[in-house]
Write a protein that holds these residues in place. Sequence first.
Motif, PDB file in Angstrom:
ATOM      1  N   ARG A  64     -11.516  37.906   7.575  1.00  0.00           N
ATOM      2  CA  ARG A  64     -10.524  37.495   7.077  1.00  0.00           C
ATOM      3  C   ARG A  64      -9.758  37.369   6.788  1.00  0.00           C
ATOM      4  NH1 ARG A  64     -12.181  42.222   1.765  1.00  0.00           N
ATOM      5  NH2 ARG A  64     -14.395  41.216   1.644  1.00  0.00           N
ATOM      6  N   VAL A  65      -8.370  37.909   7.478  1.00  0.00           N
ATOM      7  CA  VAL A  65      -7.080  37.823   8.621  1.00  0.00           C
ATOM      8  C   VAL A  65      -7.358  36.690   9.257  1.00  0.00           C
ATOM      9  CG1 VAL A  65      -5.453  38.301  10.218  1.00  0.00           C
ATOM     10  CG2 VAL A  65      -6.814  40.322   8.387  1.00  0.00           C
ATOM     11  N   LEU A  66      -8.546  36.643  10.328  1.00  0.00           N
ATOM     12  CA  LEU A  66      -8.222  35.883  11.521  1.00  0.00           C
ATOM     13  C   LEU A  66      -9.037  34.391  10.184  1.00  0.00           C
ATOM     14  CD1 LEU A  66      -9.708  37.336  14.334  1.00  0.00           C
ATOM     15  CD2 LEU A  66      -7.585  36.797  13.903  1.00  0.00           C
ATOM     16  N   THR A  67      -9.683  33.985   9.559  1.00  0.00           N
ATOM     17  CA  THR A  67     -10.286  32.651   9.036  1.00  0.00           C
ATOM     18  C   THR A  67      -8.607  31.978   8.129  1.00  0.00           C
ATOM     19  OG1 THR A  67     -12.549  33.775   8.557  1.00  0.00           O
ATOM     20  CG2 THR A  67     -11.223  32.454   6.800  1.00  0.00           C
ATOM     21  N   VAL A  68      -7.716  33.097   8.132  1.00  0.00           N
ATOM     22  CA  VAL A  68      -6.880  32.834   6.952  1.00  0.00           C
ATOM     23  C   VAL A  68      -5.873  31.985   8.412  1.00  0.00           C
ATOM     24  CG1 VAL A  68      -4.412  33.445   5.342  1.00  0.00           C
ATOM     25  CG2 VAL A  68      -7.374  33.847   5.161  1.00  0.00           C
ATOM     26  N   LEU A  69      -6.156  32.790   8.894  1.00  0.00           N
ATOM     27  CA  LEU A  69      -4.606  32.934  10.816  1.00  0.00           C
ATOM     28  C   LEU A  69      -5.436  31.417  10.495  1.00  0.00           C
ATOM     29  CD1 LEU A  69      -2.192  33.151  11.799  1.00  0.00           C
ATOM     30  CD2 LEU A  69      -3.341  34.540  13.957  1.00  0.00           C
ATOM     31  N   ALA A  70      -6.571  30.506  11.218  1.00  0.00           N
ATOM     32  CA  ALA A  70      -7.393  30.040  11.731  1.00  0.00           C
ATOM     33  C   ALA A  70      -6.772  28.610  10.690  1.00  0.00           C
ATOM     34  CB  ALA A  70      -8.170  30.278  12.049  1.00  0.00           C
ATOM     35  N   VAL A  71      -6.927  28.573   9.148  1.00  0.00           N
ATOM     36  CA  VAL A  71      -6.261  27.422   8.167  1.00  0.00           C
ATOM     37  C   VAL A  71      -4.907  27.350   8.392  1.00  0.00           C
ATOM     38  CG1 VAL A  71      -6.809  26.842   6.466  1.00  0.00           C
ATOM     39  CG2 VAL A  71      -8.548  28.145   6.887  1.00  0.00           C
ATOM     40  N   VAL A  72      -4.719  28.114   8.493  1.00  0.00           N
ATOM     41  CA  VAL A  72      -2.635  28.441   8.207  1.00  0.00           C
ATOM     42  C   VAL A  72      -2.220  27.396   9.495  1.00  0.00           C
ATOM     43  CG1 VAL A  72      -1.020  28.884   8.575  1.00  0.00           C
ATOM     44  CG2 VAL A  72      -2.580  30.079   7.369  1.00  0.00           C
ATOM     45  N   LEU A  73      -2.918  27.773  10.920  1.00  0.00           N
ATOM     46  CA  LEU A  73      -3.002  27.354  12.109  1.00  0.00           C
ATOM     47  C   LEU A  73      -3.508  25.961  12.152  1.00  0.00           C
ATOM     48  CD1 LEU A  73      -3.601  30.312  14.500  1.00  0.00           C
ATOM     49  CD2 LEU A  73      -1.481  29.148  14.263  1.00  0.00           C
ATOM     50  N   LEU A  88      -6.700  17.908  18.099  1.00  0.00           N
ATOM     51  CA  LEU A  88      -6.755  19.519  19.090  1.00  0.00           C
ATOM     52  C   LEU A  88      -7.390  19.981  17.678  1.00  0.00           C
ATOM     53  CD1 LEU A  88      -3.961  17.759  19.925  1.00  0.00           C
ATOM     54  CD2 LEU A  88      -3.314  20.179  21.001  1.00  0.00           C
ATOM     55  N   VAL A  89      -7.512  20.045  16.917  1.00  0.00           N
ATOM     56  CA  VAL A  89      -8.210  20.849  16.278  1.00  0.00           C
ATOM     57  C   VAL A  89      -9.644  21.299  16.212  1.00  0.00           C
ATOM     58  CG1 VAL A  89      -8.693  22.240  12.943  1.00  0.00           C
ATOM     59  CG2 VAL A  89      -6.075  21.509  14.792  1.00  0.00           C
ATOM     60  N   LEU A  90      -9.899  19.573  15.865  1.00  0.00           N
ATOM     61  CA  LEU A  90     -11.311  19.307  15.691  1.00  0.00           C
ATOM     62  C   LEU A  90     -12.583  19.582  17.293  1.00  0.00           C
ATOM     63  CD1 LEU A  90     -11.050  15.464  14.219  1.00  0.00           C
ATOM     64  CD2 LEU A  90     -11.996  17.881  13.242  1.00  0.00           C
TER      65      LEU A  90
END
Length: 250
Positions: A178-187, A199-201
């Motif tokens: 959950r934490v890393l999913t939220v962080l990935a979305v924010v990044l 770069l995201v793609l």
Amino acid sequence: MIVLQTIAVAFAMFSAIPVPQFEWNEKNMRYAMCAFPLIGLVIGAVWYVCGALPLPDLVRAAGFALVPVWVTGGIHLDGYADTCDALSSYGDREKKLEILKDPHCGAFAVIRLCSYFLAYFGLCTCVQFTPRVGALWTLALVLERTLSGYAVAAFPMAKNTGLAHTFATAADKTTVRRVLTVLAVVLAACMMFLRGWALVLAALAVLFYYNKMSAKQFGGITGDLAGWFLQKAELWMLAALAACQWGGLL
């Protein structure tokens, strides 16, 4: 105290940065993968300084290529090399896993590492440093580690031993995901704001391939495969960065 120990575990394992000695236990390893992306922040900061210094272009490009190795100590490159050897063997699953455990460096690993650094350095010579590019690449280095940590908590393990299994077993997987999913979305959102959508793609494409390839070839992921993913994601994101600059998007 437990937060600092958790961060120290991540840095002790995945970087060459000295940290105080202490005993690793279930508590300070539980969320270590959540602290793993912080290493990308450190690499990005040093990368940014390298880009801002008045250095000759080729020296700056060499610095760009070497900073990640200096900060991490090459731990992910070791996994990349072992995985290249295993994949190049074209053996069955058991044979590939056996090669991953072999501490020796095979011919294919040497060939792939030389090719990797040649491509990486070549791409670095194409990157023109600007504050926007420095910020974008720093976010990219954090994103790749966020996705790598997410994979350790979410993807199946190939075996019940090894570094990845140790961290996966100790982790509170649900919270880490959950934490890393939220962080990935924010990044990803921040990178897109800086016009770094390519770069995201690239990172997501490598993550998708990593999941499919590891399951098919090895029956799941290992610590070596995690290193292979991180190096692949970094190279393809760097290629996307250079392409975006060349195309006038950055």
